[in-house]
Design a protein around this motif. Structure first.
Motif, PDB file in Angstrom:
ATOM      1  N   PRO A 292       6.243   1.663  35.384  1.00 15.55           N
ATOM      2  CA  PRO A 292       7.107   0.967  34.424  1.00 15.55           C
ATOM      3  C   PRO A 292       6.440   0.721  33.076  1.00 15.55           C
ATOM      4  O   PRO A 292       5.282   0.303  33.007  1.00 15.55           O
ATOM      5  CB  PRO A 292       7.421  -0.358  35.122  1.00 15.55           C
ATOM      6  N   ASP A 293       7.198   0.990  32.015  1.00 17.36           N
ATOM      7  CA  ASP A 293       6.739   0.681  30.667  1.00 17.36           C
ATOM      8  C   ASP A 293       7.270  -0.705  30.320  1.00 17.36           C
ATOM      9  O   ASP A 293       8.455  -0.883  30.029  1.00 17.36           O
ATOM     10  CB  ASP A 293       7.265   1.725  29.681  1.00 17.36           C
ATOM     11  N   LEU A 294       6.397  -1.697  30.360  1.00 13.29           N
ATOM     12  CA  LEU A 294       6.811  -3.084  30.178  1.00 13.29           C
ATOM     13  C   LEU A 294       7.023  -3.456  28.720  1.00 13.29           C
ATOM     14  O   LEU A 294       7.411  -4.598  28.430  1.00 13.29           O
ATOM     15  CB  LEU A 294       5.785  -4.022  30.827  1.00 13.29           C
ATOM     16  N   ARG A 295       6.780  -2.539  27.804  1.00 10.79           N
ATOM     17  CA  ARG A 295       7.140  -2.803  26.409  1.00 10.79           C
ATOM     18  C   ARG A 295       8.660  -2.810  26.236  1.00 10.79           C
ATOM     19  O   ARG A 295       9.181  -3.373  25.274  1.00 10.79           O
ATOM     20  CB  ARG A 295       6.506  -1.762  25.486  1.00 10.79           C
ATOM     21  N   ASN A 296       9.351  -2.172  27.135  1.00 13.02           N
ATOM     22  CA  ASN A 296      10.810  -2.145  27.140  1.00 13.02           C
ATOM     23  C   ASN A 296      11.281  -3.340  27.969  1.00 13.02           C
ATOM     24  O   ASN A 296      11.002  -3.426  29.160  1.00 13.02           O
ATOM     25  CB  ASN A 296      11.299  -0.841  27.754  1.00 13.02           C
ATOM     26  N   PRO A 297      12.021  -4.298  27.388  1.00 14.25           N
ATOM     27  CA  PRO A 297      12.394  -5.510  28.123  1.00 14.25           C
ATOM     28  C   PRO A 297      13.531  -5.318  29.106  1.00 14.25           C
ATOM     29  O   PRO A 297      13.827  -6.232  29.898  1.00 14.25           O
ATOM     30  CB  PRO A 297      12.814  -6.469  26.998  1.00 14.25           C
ATOM     31  N   LEU A 298      14.211  -4.191  29.100  1.00 14.53           N
ATOM     32  CA  LEU A 298      15.384  -3.991  29.949  1.00 14.53           C
ATOM     33  C   LEU A 298      15.001  -3.916  31.422  1.00 14.53           C
ATOM     34  O   LEU A 298      13.983  -3.321  31.786  1.00 14.53           O
ATOM     35  CB  LEU A 298      16.113  -2.710  29.549  1.00 14.53           C
ATOM     36  N   LYS A 299      15.839  -4.525  32.273  1.00 13.50           N
ATOM     37  CA  LYS A 299      15.672  -4.437  33.717  1.00 13.50           C
ATOM     38  C   LYS A 299      16.971  -3.920  34.329  1.00 13.50           C
ATOM     39  O   LYS A 299      18.069  -4.306  33.925  1.00 13.50           O
ATOM     40  CB  LYS A 299      15.313  -5.791  34.317  1.00 13.50           C
ATOM     41  N   ILE A 300      16.798  -3.057  35.315  1.00 15.20           N
ATOM     42  CA  ILE A 300      17.933  -2.441  36.007  1.00 15.20           C
ATOM     43  C   ILE A 300      18.394  -3.369  37.129  1.00 15.20           C
ATOM     44  O   ILE A 300      17.584  -4.057  37.766  1.00 15.20           O
ATOM     45  CB  ILE A 300      17.515  -1.070  36.566  1.00 15.20           C
ATOM     46  N   THR A 301      19.686  -3.377  37.393  1.00 13.03           N
ATOM     47  CA  THR A 301      20.257  -4.198  38.466  1.00 13.03           C
ATOM     48  C   THR A 301      21.039  -3.310  39.423  1.00 13.03           C
ATOM     49  O   THR A 301      21.749  -2.393  38.988  1.00 13.03           O
ATOM     50  CB  THR A 301      21.192  -5.273  37.885  1.00 13.03           C
ATOM     51  N   ASP A 302      20.922  -3.592  40.717  1.00 14.72           N
ATOM     52  CA  ASP A 302      21.720  -2.858  41.699  1.00 14.72           C
ATOM     53  C   ASP A 302      23.105  -3.497  41.781  1.00 14.72           C
ATOM     54  O   ASP A 302      23.226  -4.696  42.044  1.00 14.72           O
ATOM     55  CB  ASP A 302      21.056  -2.879  43.071  1.00 14.72           C
ATOM     56  N   VAL A 303      24.135  -2.709  41.528  1.00 16.38           N
ATOM     57  CA  VAL A 303      25.511  -3.226  41.557  1.00 16.38           C
ATOM     58  C   VAL A 303      26.368  -2.431  42.545  1.00 16.38           C
ATOM     59  O   VAL A 303      27.596  -2.394  42.417  1.00 16.38           O
ATOM     60  CB  VAL A 303      26.138  -3.190  40.142  1.00 16.38           C
ATOM     61  N   ASN A 413      14.825   3.967  29.680  1.00 17.57           N
ATOM     62  CA  ASN A 413      13.932   4.357  28.592  1.00 17.57           C
ATOM     63  C   ASN A 413      14.730   4.781  27.360  1.00 17.57           C
ATOM     64  O   ASN A 413      14.391   4.407  26.225  1.00 17.57           O
ATOM     65  CB  ASN A 413      13.020   5.502  29.038  1.00 17.57           C
ATOM     66  N   ARG A 414      15.792   5.557  27.579  1.00 13.85           N
ATOM     67  CA  ARG A 414      16.574   6.064  26.452  1.00 13.85           C
ATOM     68  C   ARG A 414      17.290   4.916  25.721  1.00 13.85           C
ATOM     69  O   ARG A 414      17.306   4.866  24.490  1.00 13.85           O
ATOM     70  CB  ARG A 414      17.588   7.091  26.958  1.00 13.85           C
ATOM     71  N   ILE A 415      17.868   3.991  26.480  1.00 17.51           N
ATOM     72  CA  ILE A 415      18.560   2.859  25.863  1.00 17.51           C
ATOM     73  C   ILE A 415      17.572   2.016  25.071  1.00 17.51           C
ATOM     74  O   ILE A 415      17.851   1.574  23.949  1.00 17.51           O
ATOM     75  CB  ILE A 415      19.259   2.000  26.927  1.00 17.51           C
ATOM     76  N   GLY A 416      16.384   1.800  25.634  1.00 17.85           N
ATOM     77  CA  GLY A 416      15.358   1.036  24.923  1.00 17.85           C
ATOM     78  C   GLY A 416      14.988   1.682  23.602  1.00 17.85           C
ATOM     79  O   GLY A 416      14.765   0.985  22.596  1.00 17.85           O
ATOM     80  N   GLN A 417      14.930   3.015  23.595  1.00 17.11           N
ATOM     81  CA  GLN A 417      14.608   3.736  22.360  1.00 17.11           C
ATOM     82  C   GLN A 417      15.767   3.680  21.369  1.00 17.11           C
ATOM     83  O   GLN A 417      15.576   3.405  20.185  1.00 17.11           O
ATOM     84  CB  GLN A 417      14.266   5.191  22.687  1.00 17.11           C
ATOM     85  N   GLU A 418      17.002   3.919  21.859  1.00 13.18           N
ATOM     86  CA  GLU A 418      18.166   3.942  20.979  1.00 13.18           C
ATOM     87  C   GLU A 418      18.396   2.591  20.310  1.00 13.18           C
ATOM     88  O   GLU A 418      18.820   2.528  19.155  1.00 13.18           O
ATOM     89  CB  GLU A 418      19.410   4.355  21.774  1.00 13.18           C
ATOM     90  N   LEU A 419      18.128   1.510  21.043  1.00 11.36           N
ATOM     91  CA  LEU A 419      18.356   0.167  20.502  1.00 11.36           C
ATOM     92  C   LEU A 419      17.097  -0.425  19.874  1.00 11.36           C
ATOM     93  O   LEU A 419      17.096  -1.589  19.468  1.00 11.36           O
ATOM     94  CB  LEU A 419      18.868  -0.759  21.616  1.00 11.36           C
ATOM     95  N   ASP A 420      16.027   0.380  19.817  1.00 11.30           N
ATOM     96  CA  ASP A 420      14.767  -0.060  19.202  1.00 11.30           C
ATOM     97  C   ASP A 420      14.263  -1.355  19.837  1.00 11.30           C
ATOM     98  O   ASP A 420      13.884  -2.310  19.150  1.00 11.30           O
ATOM     99  CB  ASP A 420      14.944  -0.246  17.692  1.00 11.30           C
ATOM    100  N   LEU A 421      14.227  -1.374  21.163  1.00  5.71           N
ATOM    101  CA  LEU A 421      13.829  -2.577  21.893  1.00  5.71           C
ATOM    102  C   LEU A 421      12.353  -2.585  22.271  1.00  5.71           C
ATOM    103  O   LEU A 421      11.825  -3.627  22.671  1.00  5.71           O
ATOM    104  CB  LEU A 421      14.676  -2.709  23.167  1.00  5.71           C
ATOM    105  N   TYR A 422      11.692  -1.434  22.180  1.00 10.08           N
ATOM    106  CA  TYR A 422      10.303  -1.359  22.619  1.00 10.08           C
ATOM    107  C   TYR A 422       9.410  -2.235  21.732  1.00 10.08           C
ATOM    108  O   TYR A 422       9.509  -2.207  20.504  1.00 10.08           O
ATOM    109  CB  TYR A 422       9.792   0.082  22.563  1.00 10.08           C
TER     110      TYR A 422
END
Length: 595
Positions: A292-303, A413-422
């Protein structure tokens, strides 16, 4: 006066004005100002500006030499005039007025330029690597590597470790990659293997009573190249410790790695010890990766449960068939134009997925293709599970567990990059722990080791005898930084009876284990301490610190992507007489002639 230099090209300063100096180095660049010639002279230590004024006896020679020729210059150190200093150079307050020049070596026309930042192909750079290494960025990377290794060595010695060198010619070992084999001339038909890692030897050192071992270890694996892995040869900080638990290993190496990164961070943030611990199953769930790249704050959830039996037929069918649905939040993305979502959908298809479904949450409800077919209470449950607010969106990855889990991580990873969250300018570490001891080989249907076969299973012999093998965890751990695995490690299996049983579950007979690992098993039968260790990759640490995208940029003489050394011409054919001496006969596929 010394025949070559009184100073290096990075040494002279303003207080040296008025003195005579002799410098030697490469002609980095030349600037002709009509009867006044300037040469930037370069060596390992820096640059000094040399001036050849009109009438200087050295001027005619200086005018004819090519860049990258090696010269020796003698002259007077002069303070630069106000307005002509160069604050970018440590030597920028002075220049040397040359009165004598000696050409030590003349350069031919260059295949690549040392000065400037022009890009060249890997083929050119690796063929002429000795020239490429003169370029500033590459040169700095190699010096960084040398300083990193020196720092690691110092830190390990300070922690009470002793440095040993283990054999290079050894026996094959199941480390997860192909061995490089070396024919044994005196034993026809038999081969040595270059070590994939010093695994067995470092464990034997613990059995021998040395307690704390380390080595800057060369390792050899015949595997494909990728951005963070060099084909052929790599180096690691290999270490092993006796009488330790998993937490003891962590507490010992964290100050070494954390301190190293702090030393070379140059203002970038570095996690303080203790580093975060993330269970393997949690890493796959929340990050879609065991790296995991922890610079990206996003966490995945099982739904999955929120779609089971729902009105959205595609995901309901996946849930009913045993698949999973994972949700990746996209904070603030609900305010993005439709093109944002269409672009991500096209990207997902290019990645081999059917598309990338999403829901947008607004103050007055949810919208999007999925929202139209999902019950309101389920939409609310997903929103709550993912912690979403008005203006946020959520994307979904669905399918068979392994594939959907992995793709969810790619989407994160892609969403983190697109939204500049890293997070910028930071090194974020974690330990991934509790790896499964075994996994199911999908091709054979057999149980295989999932990680390091020499690891101690959690629960010991009782777990091996009573648990479903696929539920057994091992005392195995990886240290990860910014999504890059730096090291795998484990508390070792030091009990022969447990080792034989563990290998038996993976399909090895007792005779197989004795034949392949007899030396280590025999040693364990004479008293072995509990022990464990790890081996952080030096190449990868330097790559991170240098902020290089490819590991070749921090290796002195790397192989290319095809595993070839373009400079030395390896691998190469050998004379038939040499093959006969080694009792070898080639069985090559016939060459296909076209045209």
């Amino acid at each position: 006066m010394h025949p070559y230099r009184t100073h290096t090209c990075g040494a002279l300063r303003a207080p040296d004005a008025g003195t005579t100096a002799r410098l030697s180095g490469w002609v980095h660049s030349k600037r002709d100002h009509g009867g006044l010639l300037f040469i930037d002279l370069r060596d390992h230590y820096g640059l000094t500006q040399i001036v050849f004024p009109a009438g200087s006896p050295a001027l005619p020679v200086a005018e004819t030499i090519r860049v990258e020729s090696v010269i020796t210059v003698t002259g007077e150190v002069v303070a630069r005039q106000p307005g002509t200093t160069n604050p970018k150079l440590p030597t920028g307050d002075i220049e040397v007025f040359a009165r004598d020049i000696a050409v030590q070596s003349t350069a031919d026309i260059l295949p690549l330029q040392v000065a400037g930042n022009e890009a060249y192909s890997d083929e050119t750079r690796l063929t002429y690597r000795y020239i490429d290494l003169r370029r500033d960025r590459v040169h700095r990377n190699m010096m960084l590597r040398a300083h990193v290794i020196a720092s690691l060595r110092r830190r390990m010695l300070d922690q009470g470790f002793t440095e040993f060198q283990t054999p290079i010619l050894t026996a094959s070992s199941p480390e997860g990659a192909r061995d490089f084999l070396v024919p044994a001339r005196m034993h026809p038909g038999k081969f040595y293997a270059l070590p994939q890692a010093p695994q067995q030897f470092k464990q034997l050192l613990m059995v021998a009573g040395f307690d704390r071992y380390f080595q800057i270890a060369p390792c050899f694996r015949d595997e494909a190249s990728r951005a963070d892995r060099s084909p052929g040869e790599f180096y690691q900080l290999d270490f092993e410790m006796s009488y330790v638990t998993q937490e003891d290993v962590f507490a010992t190496i964290e100050p070494v790695i954390g301190g190293l990164f702090e030393e070379f961070a140059q203002g970038r943030a570095v996690d303080s010890a203790p580093f975060r611990r993330i269970a393997y199953d949690t890493a796959l769930l929340e990050y879609g990766s065991d790296k995991p790249d922890l610079r990206n704050p996003l966490k995945i959830t099982d739904v999955t449960t929120h779609f089971a039996g729902s009105g959205f037929g595609l995901f309901a069918k996946i849930a009913a068939s045993g698949g999973i649905v994972r949700a990746i939040p996209a904070p603030g993305a609900g305010t993005r134009p439709r093109g944002f979502f269409d672009k991500l959908n096209d990207w997902a298809r290019a990645e081999g997925a059917g598309g990338l479904g999403y829901i947008i949450y607004e103050a007055d409800g949810a919208r999007g293709p999925i929202a139209k077919n999902l019950e309101p209470e389920r939409l609310d449950a997903i929103r709550a599970a993912c912690g979403l607010a008005a203006g946020d969106a959520v994307f979904f990855a669905a399918g068979p567990r392994e594939a959907a889990q992995k793709f969810a991580g790619v989407v994160r990873n892609r969403i983190g990059q697109e939204l500049d969250l890293y997070e910028k300018n930071a090194f974020r570490f974690c330990w991934v722990v509790d790896f499964p001891m075994y996994e199911l080989n999908e091709e054979t249907g057999q149980i295989d080791f999932s990680h390091n076969p020499f690891s101690m299973p959690q629960g010991g012999m009782e777990a091996l005898q009573t648990q479903d093998p696929l539920t057994i965890k091992a005392y195995q751990y990886d240290i990860v930084c910014n999504g890059i695995e730096l090291s795998s490690g484990a508390i070792r299996n030091h009990r022969p009876e447990i080792m034989i049983h563990a290998f038996g579950i993976a399909g090895y007979s007792k005779q197989d284990v004795e034949a392949r690992f007899g030396g280590m098993l025999s040693a364990f039968r004479f008293g072995a301490p509990p022990h464990g260790g790890s081996a952080p990759g030096i190449d990868r640490m330097v790559m991170l610190l240098a902020e290089e995208p490819n590991i070749r940029e921090v290796i002195l003489f790397p192989l290319n992507q095809q595993g070839e050394d373009l400079l030395m011409g390896a691998p190469a054919e050998v004379p038939s007489a040499r093959l006969k001496e080694l009792s070898l006969k080639l069985d090559l596929a016939p060459k296909v002639i076209t045209g």
